[in-house]
Motif scaffolding. Structure first.
Motif, short mmCIF file in Angstrom:
data_model
loop_
_atom_site.label_atom_id
_atom_site.label_comp_id
_atom_site.label_asym_id
_atom_site.label_seq_id
_atom_site.Cartn_x
_atom_site.Cartn_y
_atom_site.Cartn_z
N GLU A 1 0.81 -1.22 0.00
CA GLU A 1 0.00 0.00 0.00
C GLU A 1 0.85 1.28 0.00
O GLU A 1 0.30 2.38 -0.11
N ASP A 2 2.16 1.13 0.12
CA ASP A 2 3.05 2.30 -0.02
C ASP A 2 3.34 2.60 -1.48
O ASP A 2 4.01 3.60 -1.78
N THR A 3 2.87 1.77 -2.38
CA THR A 3 3.08 2.00 -3.81
C THR A 3 2.40 3.29 -4.24
O THR A 3 1.19 3.45 -4.10
N ASP A 4 3.20 4.23 -4.76
CA ASP A 4 2.70 5.54 -5.14
C ASP A 4 3.82 6.27 -5.89
O ASP A 4 4.96 5.82 -5.91
N VAL A 5 3.47 7.41 -6.45
CA VAL A 5 4.48 8.37 -6.88
C VAL A 5 4.75 9.30 -5.71
O VAL A 5 3.81 9.85 -5.12
N TYR A 6 6.03 9.45 -5.36
CA TYR A 6 6.41 10.26 -4.22
C TYR A 6 6.98 11.59 -4.72
O TYR A 6 7.83 11.62 -5.62
N TYR A 7 6.50 12.67 -4.09
CA TYR A 7 6.89 14.02 -4.47
C TYR A 7 7.53 14.73 -3.29
O TYR A 7 7.05 14.60 -2.15
N CYS A 8 8.56 15.51 -3.56
CA CYS A 8 9.01 16.42 -2.52
C CYS A 8 8.52 17.83 -2.85
O CYS A 8 8.22 18.14 -4.00
N ALA A 9 8.43 18.64 -1.82
CA ALA A 9 7.88 19.98 -1.96
C ALA A 9 8.59 20.93 -1.01
O ALA A 9 9.12 20.50 0.02
N ALA A 10 8.58 22.21 -1.37
CA ALA A 10 9.25 23.23 -0.57
C ALA A 10 8.32 24.40 -0.33
O ALA A 10 7.55 24.78 -1.22
#
Length: 121
Positions: free
Chosen positions: A89-98
């Motif tokens: 369930e951790d399958t995803d696209v991961y994004y960082c943000a500022a």
């Protein structure tokens, strides 16, 4: 402007680990709080973790607590997200943000392009 480039995603078996990294280019990295989010196709973007400008404060989503650890190295303009005991369930696209303000979720000013994490069962 701040440009963010994520790396470290990939395919891993359940129970395994990955370490995501996000390199920042542009204005002073240390003046920005950083966050990690994730999103699956057709779903809303979900907050994962965030860290203050100095690194002294971190916040986590319940799903990340005890498994993920956010950290940053202001000397090399990079924020990290080591992820352990990964689940399908951790399958995803991961994004960082500022953003100039440390936010638990919500709107961030700058976003990366994302890195795919796939956890097989």
């Amino acid at each position: 402007q701040v440009q963010l480039v994520e790396s470290g995603g990939g395919l891993v078996q359940a129970g395994g680990s990955l370490r995501l990294a996000c390199a920042a280019f542009g204005r002073t990295f240390s003046s920005y709080a950083m966050g990690w989010f994730r999103q699956a196709t057709g779903k809303e973007r979900e907050f994962v973790a965030c860290i203050s400008q100095s690194g002294s404060r971190q916040h986590y989503a319940d799903s990340a607590k005890g498994r993920f650890t956010i950290s940053r190295d202001n000397a090399i303009n990079t924020v990290y997200l080591p992820m352990n005991r990964l689940k399908p369930e951790d399958t995803d696209v991961y994004y960082c943000a500022a953003d100039k303000i440390l936010r638990i979720g919500g709107k961030y000013d700058y976003w990366g392009q994302g890195t795919q994490v796939t956890v097989s069962s």
